[in-house]
Design a protein around this motif. Structure first.
Motif, PDB file in Angstrom:
ATOM      1  N   MET A 244       0.780  -1.158   0.187  1.00 58.90           N
ATOM      2  CA  MET A 244       0.127  -0.005   0.014  1.00 58.90           C
ATOM      3  C   MET A 244       0.789   1.137   0.093  1.00 58.90           C
ATOM      4  O   MET A 244       0.663   2.152  -0.754  1.00 58.90           O
ATOM      5  CB  MET A 244      -0.843   0.048   1.104  1.00 58.90           C
ATOM      6  N   LEU A 245       1.995   1.270   0.856  1.00 61.49           N
ATOM      7  CA  LEU A 245       2.767   2.404   0.738  1.00 61.49           C
ATOM      8  C   LEU A 245       3.618   2.552  -0.488  1.00 61.49           C
ATOM      9  O   LEU A 245       3.758   3.612  -0.844  1.00 61.49           O
ATOM     10  CB  LEU A 245       3.746   2.380   2.010  1.00 61.49           C
ATOM     11  N   TRP A 246       3.892   1.750  -1.067  1.00 57.18           N
ATOM     12  CA  TRP A 246       4.761   1.754  -2.262  1.00 57.18           C
ATOM     13  C   TRP A 246       4.053   1.927  -3.537  1.00 57.18           C
ATOM     14  O   TRP A 246       4.156   2.927  -4.392  1.00 57.18           O
ATOM     15  CB  TRP A 246       5.733   0.816  -2.604  1.00 57.18           C
ATOM     16  N   GLY A 247       2.740   1.286  -3.157  1.00 62.88           N
ATOM     17  CA  GLY A 247       1.693   2.062  -4.374  1.00 62.88           C
ATOM     18  C   GLY A 247       1.306   3.548  -4.286  1.00 62.88           C
ATOM     19  O   GLY A 247       1.107   4.271  -5.312  1.00 62.88           O
ATOM     20  N   LEU A 248       1.219   4.021  -3.118  1.00 67.04           N
ATOM     21  CA  LEU A 248       1.142   5.329  -2.786  1.00 67.04           C
ATOM     22  C   LEU A 248       2.330   6.255  -3.580  1.00 67.04           C
ATOM     23  O   LEU A 248       2.218   7.351  -4.003  1.00 67.04           O
ATOM     24  CB  LEU A 248       0.848   5.690  -1.252  1.00 67.04           C
ATOM     25  N   LEU A 249       3.522   5.801  -3.317  1.00 63.66           N
ATOM     26  CA  LEU A 249       4.875   6.376  -3.664  1.00 63.66           C
ATOM     27  C   LEU A 249       4.590   6.557  -5.208  1.00 63.66           C
ATOM     28  O   LEU A 249       4.926   7.516  -5.744  1.00 63.66           O
ATOM     29  CB  LEU A 249       5.763   5.484  -3.368  1.00 63.66           C
ATOM     30  N   VAL A 250       4.153   5.431  -5.996  1.00 71.08           N
ATOM     31  CA  VAL A 250       4.132   5.548  -7.297  1.00 71.08           C
ATOM     32  C   VAL A 250       3.131   6.702  -7.720  1.00 71.08           C
ATOM     33  O   VAL A 250       3.052   7.271  -8.743  1.00 71.08           O
ATOM     34  CB  VAL A 250       3.535   4.107  -7.797  1.00 71.08           C
ATOM     35  N   ALA A 251       1.919   6.696  -7.012  1.00 69.39           N
ATOM     36  CA  ALA A 251       0.908   7.241  -7.341  1.00 69.39           C
ATOM     37  C   ALA A 251       1.434   8.998  -7.150  1.00 69.39           C
ATOM     38  O   ALA A 251       0.869   9.979  -8.037  1.00 69.39           O
ATOM     39  CB  ALA A 251      -0.287   7.475  -6.394  1.00 69.39           C
ATOM     40  N   LEU A 252       2.256   9.319  -5.945  1.00 68.63           N
ATOM     41  CA  LEU A 252       2.851  10.665  -5.768  1.00 68.63           C
ATOM     42  C   LEU A 252       3.848  11.008  -7.048  1.00 68.63           C
ATOM     43  O   LEU A 252       3.861  12.128  -7.258  1.00 68.63           O
ATOM     44  CB  LEU A 252       3.444  10.649  -4.453  1.00 68.63           C
ATOM     45  N   LEU A 253       4.295  10.036  -7.184  1.00 68.14           N
ATOM     46  CA  LEU A 253       5.342  10.335  -8.509  1.00 68.14           C
ATOM     47  C   LEU A 253       4.692  10.612  -9.758  1.00 68.14           C
ATOM     48  O   LEU A 253       4.963  11.871 -10.429  1.00 68.14           O
ATOM     49  CB  LEU A 253       6.307   9.122  -8.684  1.00 68.14           C
ATOM     50  N   ILE A 254       3.569  10.080 -10.134  1.00 64.38           N
ATOM     51  CA  ILE A 254       2.875  10.606 -11.374  1.00 64.38           C
ATOM     52  C   ILE A 254       2.284  11.650 -11.183  1.00 64.38           C
ATOM     53  O   ILE A 254       2.138  12.547 -12.012  1.00 64.38           O
ATOM     54  CB  ILE A 254       1.658   9.451 -11.523  1.00 64.38           C
ATOM     55  N   LEU A 255       1.667  12.049  -9.839  1.00 63.27           N
ATOM     56  CA  LEU A 255       1.251  13.359  -9.455  1.00 63.27           C
ATOM     57  C   LEU A 255       2.271  14.490  -9.649  1.00 63.27           C
ATOM     58  O   LEU A 255       1.952  15.626 -10.113  1.00 63.27           O
ATOM     59  CB  LEU A 255       0.510  13.439  -8.158  1.00 63.27           C
ATOM     60  N   LEU A 256       3.368  14.292  -9.308  1.00 67.60           N
ATOM     61  CA  LEU A 256       4.500  15.149  -9.377  1.00 67.60           C
ATOM     62  C   LEU A 256       4.750  15.823 -10.755  1.00 67.60           C
ATOM     63  O   LEU A 256       5.081  16.853 -10.980  1.00 67.60           O
ATOM     64  CB  LEU A 256       5.816  14.455  -8.681  1.00 67.60           C
ATOM     65  N   LEU A 257       4.605  14.842 -11.584  1.00 73.19           N
ATOM     66  CA  LEU A 257       4.663  15.434 -13.320  1.00 73.19           C
ATOM     67  C   LEU A 257       3.643  16.236 -13.525  1.00 73.19           C
ATOM     68  O   LEU A 257       4.053  16.901 -14.594  1.00 73.19           O
ATOM     69  CB  LEU A 257       4.924  14.019 -13.975  1.00 73.19           C
ATOM     70  N   GLN A 258       2.673  16.523 -12.812  1.00 70.16           N
ATOM     71  CA  GLN A 258       1.681  17.245 -13.159  1.00 70.16           C
ATOM     72  C   GLN A 258       1.394  18.454 -12.402  1.00 70.16           C
ATOM     73  O   GLN A 258       0.719  19.434 -12.738  1.00 70.16           O
ATOM     74  CB  GLN A 258       0.009  16.459 -13.054  1.00 70.16           C
ATOM     75  N   ILE A 259       2.258  18.700 -11.536  1.00 69.68           N
ATOM     76  CA  ILE A 259       2.256  19.960 -10.445  1.00 69.68           C
ATOM     77  C   ILE A 259       3.007  21.012 -11.270  1.00 69.68           C
ATOM     78  O   ILE A 259       4.001  20.989 -12.199  1.00 69.68           O
ATOM     79  CB  ILE A 259       3.298  19.547  -9.083  1.00 69.68           C
ATOM     80  N   ARG A 260       2.413  22.334 -11.097  1.00 72.07           N
ATOM     81  CA  ARG A 260       2.844  23.350 -12.004  1.00 72.07           C
ATOM     82  C   ARG A 260       3.156  24.638 -11.142  1.00 72.07           C
ATOM     83  O   ARG A 260       3.205  25.769 -11.739  1.00 72.07           O
ATOM     84  CB  ARG A 260       1.569  23.662 -12.891  1.00 72.07           C
ATOM     85  N   ASN A 261       3.530  24.368  -9.859  1.00 74.04           N
ATOM     86  CA  ASN A 261       3.952  25.655  -9.134  1.00 74.04           C
ATOM     87  C   ASN A 261       4.718  25.011  -7.910  1.00 74.04           C
ATOM     88  O   ASN A 261       4.879  23.848  -7.643  1.00 74.04           O
ATOM     89  CB  ASN A 261       2.594  26.286  -8.282  1.00 74.04           C
ATOM     90  N   LEU A 262       5.461  25.811  -7.350  1.00 73.42           N
ATOM     91  CA  LEU A 262       6.686  25.653  -6.557  1.00 73.42           C
ATOM     92  C   LEU A 262       6.273  25.047  -5.199  1.00 73.42           C
ATOM     93  O   LEU A 262       6.908  24.137  -4.653  1.00 73.42           O
ATOM     94  CB  LEU A 262       7.828  26.857  -6.246  1.00 73.42           C
TER      95      LEU A 262
END
Length: 234
Positions: free
Chosen positions: A117-135
């Protein structure tokens, strides 16, 4: 690497009832104590905007980016038809999102896969990080991801399990509070560009009805999560 993979794919021993209840109490403190809530609410915003982005991608909209702000607000921008079922689905996803993510985590934990569950969350956060557009959004996701990674990589099995349950309880319990805050802001003339008000403009259904839908979904997820956690018999 073999040991690492085994830790993800192998079920961990069932945690004690004391740990499950204790992490729920800690989650309540993080949500109920206002100074802590001002900080921990950023996790809810990450889940909220992540849910918008996920549904936008699933319904075929082009995701332009996600911004997370220091006041715990956020915005997800996607391109596509401004009306219709796709846009309605995107707007519907935000407030129930944290609760649904929490429910999914509770299901995985009920099968004994805390590390997965924790590593699945990490993968989701990595994908989300690619879409972040502010500091600030970048900083928020990186800090949260670093915390999850540190516990996943260096934590003992008991620490990993405790953190996984704490995070699950937090999402399940924080989602209804976020809905209450939404209605509170609307009552005092704020939040007129909220998801519920945008849904009213798209569908003609009163915004209060949509707030009620958000509340019912989040409370339903919480109830089912309590059963899956083993606190109550299912």
């Amino acid at each position: 690497m073999t040991e690492f993979w085994d830790s993800i794919t192998s079920a961990q021993p069932d945690p004690s009832l004391r740990l499950v209840i204790g992490t729920g109490v800690v989650a309540l403190v993080l949500i109920g104590f206002r100074p802590l809530w001002r900080m921990t609410r950023h996790v809810v915003t990450i889940a909220h905007e992540g849910a918008h982005g996920l549904i936008a991608a699933l319904v075929g909209r082009k995701l332009s980016g996600i911004r997370l702000h220091s006041d715990t607000s956020g915005v997800t921008v996607s391109r596509g038809h401004p009306t219709g079922p796709g846009m309605i689905a995107v707007l519907l996803a935000g407030y129930p999102g944290p609760a649904l993510f929490g429910l999914a985590a509770a299901f995985v934990l009920s099968r004994g896969y805390a590390v997965a569950m924790l590593w699945g969350l990490l993968v989701a956060l990595l994908i989300l990080l690619l879409q972040i557009r502010n500091l600030y959004g970048l900083w928020s996701v990186v800090v949260f991801g670093a915390l999850v990674f540190g516990i996943s990589w260096w934590g003992s099995p008991s620490v990993q399990s405790a953190f996984a349950y704490l995070l699950t309880w937090f999402l399940l319990l924080a989602a209804p509070r976020a809905v209450l805050e939404l209605q509170h802001s609307r009552r005092y003339g704020q939040g007129r560009s909220s998801d519920a008000d945008q849904l009213r403009r798209l569908t003609g259904v009163p915004a209060l009805m949509w707030v009620g839908v958000f509340g019912l979904v989040t409370l339903g997820c919480l109830a089912l999560g309590v059963v899956w956690s083993g606190v109550l018999p299912g």
